[in-house]
Design a protein around this motif. Sequence first.
Motif, PDB file in Angstrom:
ATOM      1  N   TYR A 121       0.824  -1.194   0.000  1.00 11.91           N
ATOM      2  CA  TYR A 121       0.000   0.000   0.000  1.00 11.91           C
ATOM      3  C   TYR A 121       0.868   1.257   0.000  1.00 11.91           C
ATOM      4  O   TYR A 121       1.851   1.348   0.731  1.00 11.91           O
ATOM      5  CB  TYR A 121      -0.931   0.025   1.212  1.00 11.91           C
ATOM      6  CG  TYR A 121      -2.054  -0.974   1.132  1.00 11.91           C
ATOM      7  CD1 TYR A 121      -3.167  -0.718   0.344  1.00 11.91           C
ATOM      8  CD2 TYR A 121      -1.998  -2.175   1.829  1.00 11.91           C
ATOM      9  CE1 TYR A 121      -4.204  -1.629   0.258  1.00 11.91           C
ATOM     10  CE2 TYR A 121      -3.031  -3.100   1.752  1.00 11.91           C
ATOM     11  CZ  TYR A 121      -4.132  -2.814   0.967  1.00 11.91           C
ATOM     12  OH  TYR A 121      -5.141  -3.732   0.881  1.00 11.91           O
ATOM     13  N   ASP A 122       0.480   2.231  -0.795  1.00 10.63           N
ATOM     14  CA  ASP A 122       1.182   3.516  -0.848  1.00 10.63           C
ATOM     15  C   ASP A 122       0.561   4.453   0.193  1.00 10.63           C
ATOM     16  O   ASP A 122      -0.020   5.490  -0.134  1.00 10.63           O
ATOM     17  CB  ASP A 122       1.067   4.112  -2.251  1.00 10.63           C
ATOM     18  CG  ASP A 122       1.823   5.409  -2.383  1.00 10.63           C
ATOM     19  OD1 ASP A 122       2.659   5.707  -1.511  1.00 10.63           O
ATOM     20  OD2 ASP A 122       1.568   6.149  -3.354  1.00 10.63           O
TER      21      ASP A 122
ATOM     22  N   GLY B 261       3.750   2.521   3.174  1.00 11.21           N
ATOM     23  CA  GLY B 261       4.223   3.322   2.057  1.00 11.21           C
ATOM     24  C   GLY B 261       5.575   3.938   2.319  1.00 11.21           C
ATOM     25  O   GLY B 261       6.468   3.902   1.467  1.00 11.21           O
ATOM     26  N   ARG B 262       5.752   4.511   3.504  1.00  9.69           N
ATOM     27  CA  ARG B 262       7.021   5.165   3.809  1.00  9.69           C
ATOM     28  C   ARG B 262       8.169   4.153   3.883  1.00  9.69           C
ATOM     29  O   ARG B 262       9.256   4.385   3.358  1.00  9.69           O
ATOM     30  CB  ARG B 262       6.920   5.942   5.122  1.00  9.69           C
ATOM     31  CG  ARG B 262       8.104   6.865   5.336  1.00  9.69           C
ATOM     32  CD  ARG B 262       8.041   7.568   6.681  1.00  9.69           C
ATOM     33  NE  ARG B 262       6.899   8.421   6.845  1.00  9.69           N
ATOM     34  CZ  ARG B 262       6.742   9.615   6.271  1.00  9.69           C
ATOM     35  NH1 ARG B 262       7.658  10.066   5.443  1.00  9.69           N
ATOM     36  NH2 ARG B 262       5.672  10.350   6.506  1.00  9.69           N
TER      37      ARG B 262
ATOM     38  N   LEU C  79      -1.038  13.500   7.639  1.00  5.23           N
ATOM     39  CA  LEU C  79      -0.864  12.754   6.403  1.00  5.23           C
ATOM     40  C   LEU C  79       0.577  12.290   6.283  1.00  5.23           C
ATOM     41  O   LEU C  79       1.466  12.801   6.975  1.00  5.23           O
ATOM     42  CB  LEU C  79      -1.226  13.634   5.197  1.00  5.23           C
ATOM     43  CG  LEU C  79      -2.649  14.204   5.193  1.00  5.23           C
ATOM     44  CD1 LEU C  79      -2.818  15.169   4.031  1.00  5.23           C
ATOM     45  CD2 LEU C  79      -3.684  13.098   5.139  1.00  5.23           C
ATOM     46  N   ILE C  80       0.830  11.339   5.400  1.00  2.00           N
ATOM     47  CA  ILE C  80       2.170  10.783   5.259  1.00  2.00           C
ATOM     48  C   ILE C  80       3.188  11.855   4.903  1.00  2.00           C
ATOM     49  O   ILE C  80       4.339  11.818   5.340  1.00  2.00           O
ATOM     50  CB  ILE C  80       2.173   9.644   4.222  1.00  2.00           C
ATOM     51  CG1 ILE C  80       3.543   8.949   4.211  1.00  2.00           C
ATOM     52  CG2 ILE C  80       1.811  10.146   2.842  1.00  2.00           C
ATOM     53  CD1 ILE C  80       3.554   7.680   3.402  1.00  2.00           C
TER      54      ILE C  80
ATOM     55  N   GLY D 174       5.357  14.420   7.711  1.00  2.00           N
ATOM     56  CA  GLY D 174       6.671  14.172   8.294  1.00  2.00           C
ATOM     57  C   GLY D 174       6.819  14.661   9.718  1.00  2.00           C
ATOM     58  O   GLY D 174       5.989  14.353  10.589  1.00  2.00           O
ATOM     59  N   ASN D 175       7.855  15.467   9.976  1.00  2.35           N
ATOM     60  CA  ASN D 175       8.155  15.854  11.352  1.00  2.35           C
ATOM     61  C   ASN D 175       7.143  16.803  11.971  1.00  2.35           C
ATOM     62  O   ASN D 175       7.195  17.064  13.174  1.00  2.35           O
ATOM     63  CB  ASN D 175       9.571  16.443  11.455  1.00  2.35           C
ATOM     64  CG  ASN D 175       9.737  17.725  10.656  1.00  2.35           C
ATOM     65  OD1 ASN D 175       8.797  18.226  10.038  1.00  2.35           O
ATOM     66  ND2 ASN D 175      10.955  18.257  10.663  1.00  2.35           N
ATOM     67  N   LYS D 176       6.207  17.316  11.176  1.00  2.00           N
ATOM     68  CA  LYS D 176       5.150  18.165  11.748  1.00  2.00           C
ATOM     69  C   LYS D 176       4.334  17.412  12.792  1.00  2.00           C
ATOM     70  O   LYS D 176       3.729  18.023  13.674  1.00  2.00           O
ATOM     71  CB  LYS D 176       4.225  18.675  10.640  1.00  2.00           C
ATOM     72  CG  LYS D 176       4.875  19.669   9.688  1.00  2.00           C
ATOM     73  CD  LYS D 176       3.887  20.131   8.636  1.00  2.00           C
ATOM     74  CE  LYS D 176       4.546  21.110   7.662  1.00  2.00           C
ATOM     75  NZ  LYS D 176       3.597  21.546   6.605  1.00  2.00           N
TER      76      LYS D 176
END
Length: 327
Positions: free
Chosen positions: A25-26, A31-32, A213-214, A217-219
């Motif tokens: 799955y993306d 996904g990551r 959401l993917i 990131g660091n947020k």
Amino acid sequence: MKITDGTRLIFLKKNKKPSIAIFTYDEWAFGRIYKGAAEVLSNDYNVTFLDWSNNDDINEYVNNWDKYDIIIGNTSLSFAVVEAGYMKVTPQSMLDKMILTFHANEKQVEYGKFKEHIPDDSREGPLWCGVTDNVSLFVDKLLGIESTKTLHNFTDIDVFSSIKQSGSIKTIGMIGESHSLNDPGWCDIKRPEMFEEIAKSAKVDHKFINGFLIEDGNKMYEGIDLLIVPSISESFSLPIIEAASCGVPVISTKMGVAEYLENINTFETVDEAVDLINKMNTDPEYLREYATKLQDEVRSKWSKEYIVNKYWLPIIEAKLADINKRQ
């Protein structure tokens, strides 16, 4: 990492790099992880990333799987194309190409979060892996084998880059989607009530981290001074190394990736967690050093480049060697 062993030479004689299909799955964790692996592996192989939610990618996999030397994904690949009606059976020659990783441990399977009922006729052929040694032992038990390998997850240190820290613990955070907080099974494993009790006893604010959401990131980890993982069980717990990569200090129960980290503080009780927080708040220099040591360890030993080269590449080469012996 440059590979020059006999397996590589055999494939080079065919005038091509070994080809790999990564089919998953993306989205979010899968996904990551798998996209990051594809990026690093592309230095040594011809890698195609296929998204299970994309019809064109599904058709590519179903119709052209035999052109790939290796197929990598999570365990659902052993049965998903049949259950979804794309194929009547999973061909043995397809199974023989697979490297499949369990991302769930025994408690998560019991809870029902992950579907890990591998059909009997799909157990022979794939090289089975677990994201930690404990998960690998569970796979051996589940499948009745003794050959499961450990294929660790990792973090993208560029995506999870440093966040400026406040120098004290005012707000603690825990990963928890709002819908999960009303799920008794999830709460039994993740223990959000313990997290809230820690915040109350330490006299700090707390927040559940969700809604990201993917690509954020660091947020995800902005606005907290400490990530807490109070779970009774985790297969891996990516947030630990994501937050640590950002420079956000982390404390956790001793499970998942926390069992591998040399510079993380672990706890078993609310009082132990509170003592750790109080120590950080009464000694800012200790807090700074603690966060720095954990960040340095994660960024050096749990990056995608380090983990893929140390764990993924040898497993892929072993699978290629096994395939070559059968030919």
